[in-house]
Write an enzyme that holds these catalytic residues in place. Structure first.
Site, PDB file in Angstrom:
ATOM      1  N   LYS A  75      88.260  21.173  22.110  1.00 14.44           N
ATOM      2  CA  LYS A  75      89.639  21.657  22.057  1.00 14.44           C
ATOM      3  C   LYS A  75      90.646  20.584  22.491  1.00 14.44           C
ATOM      4  CE  LYS A  75      88.354  26.500  22.763  1.00 14.44           C
ATOM      5  NZ  LYS A  75      88.554  27.690  23.620  1.00 14.44           N
TER       6      LYS A  75
ATOM      7  N   THR B 122      83.168  31.621  29.437  1.00 13.10           N
ATOM      8  CA  THR B 122      84.532  31.315  28.989  1.00 13.10           C
ATOM      9  C   THR B 122      85.418  30.910  30.159  1.00 13.10           C
ATOM     10  OG1 THR B 122      84.283  32.890  27.178  1.00 13.10           O
ATOM     11  CG2 THR B 122      86.520  32.248  27.746  1.00 13.10           C
TER      12      THR B 122
ATOM     13  N   ASN C 212      89.635  25.766  28.091  1.00 10.97           N
ATOM     14  CA  ASN C 212      88.245  25.689  28.544  1.00 10.97           C
ATOM     15  C   ASN C 212      87.395  24.688  27.765  1.00 10.97           C
ATOM     16  OD1 ASN C 212      87.842  27.073  26.179  1.00 10.97           O
ATOM     17  ND2 ASN C 212      87.147  28.965  27.139  1.00 10.97           N
TER      18      ASN C 212
ATOM     19  N   HIS D  37      84.952  25.320  22.069  1.00  8.91           N
ATOM     20  CA  HIS D  37      84.645  26.577  21.376  1.00  8.91           C
ATOM     21  C   HIS D  37      83.186  26.519  20.956  1.00  8.91           C
ATOM     22  CE1 HIS D  37      84.837  29.756  18.268  1.00  8.91           C
ATOM     23  NE2 HIS D  37      84.092  28.921  17.547  1.00  8.91           N
TER      24      HIS D  37
ATOM     25  N   ARG E 149      75.624  28.125  23.598  1.00  5.60           N
ATOM     26  CA  ARG E 149      76.428  28.986  24.472  1.00  5.60           C
ATOM     27  C   ARG E 149      75.964  28.864  25.921  1.00  5.60           C
ATOM     28  NH1 ARG E 149      80.182  31.743  22.071  1.00  5.60           N
ATOM     29  NH2 ARG E 149      80.316  33.471  23.536  1.00  5.60           N
TER      30      ARG E 149
ATOM     31  N   ARG F 204      81.796  23.716  30.638  1.00  2.00           N
ATOM     32  CA  ARG F 204      83.040  24.298  31.161  1.00  2.00           C
ATOM     33  C   ARG F 204      83.141  24.180  32.678  1.00  2.00           C
ATOM     34  NH1 ARG F 204      82.778  29.246  26.911  1.00  2.00           N
ATOM     35  NH2 ARG F 204      84.096  28.312  25.293  1.00  2.00           N
TER      36      ARG F 204
END
EC number: 2.7.4.6
Length: 140
Positions: free
Chosen positions: A9, A91, A112, A115, A85, A102
């Site tokens: 991001k 998140t 964060n 994605h 994940r 993260r």
């Protein structure tokens, strides 16, 4: 071999963490099969996150994702979606496990770093949003 889509991001790009995050991803056994650096318009970000349109955070998410360059990447690995994940963590970085992307790099739930697709089906749809078949390198 399963595939998943990630997006590094705008906060990741702004903090100059692209290399560090990709290194962590590759050390976890993922193979990069497509990658590019782009800047999403608000319209394009809105299309990508259309599934969240009715959620209270939608406007802020679209604004953030169009605030600077990002790096969509297609990754390949056995069990890619679930393993990715796990690698990126919750998140909310405050709730993410130690050592996750993260936990290491994110500042907030809204910014964060990364994605990650939430299912094989969505990974295929999301990958197609950013990449043509010609842009994806077949792994050996």
């Amino acid at each position: 071999m399963e595939r998943t889509l990630t997006i590094l991001k705008p906060d990741c790009v702004r903090k100059q963490l692209i290399g560090a995050v990709i290194d962590q991803i590759e050390r976890a056994g993922f193979r990069v099969v497509a990658m590019k650096k782009i800047r999403l318009t608000q319209e394009t970000a809105g299309e990508f996150y259309a599934v969240h349109r009715e959620r209270p955070f939608y406007g802020e998410l679209v604004e953030f994702m169009s605030s600077g360059p990002c790096v969509p990447i297609i990754l390949e690995k056995e069990n890619a979606v679930a393993d990715f994940r796990t690698l990126i963590g919750a998140t909310d970085p405050a709730q993410a496990d130690a050592g996750t992307v993260r936990k290491l790099y994110a500042d907030s739930k809204g910014e964060n770093i990364v994605h990650g697709s939430d299912s094989e089906e969505n990974a295929a749809i999301e990958a197609g949003f950013f990449f043509s078949a010609e842009e994806v390198v077949r792994s050996n």
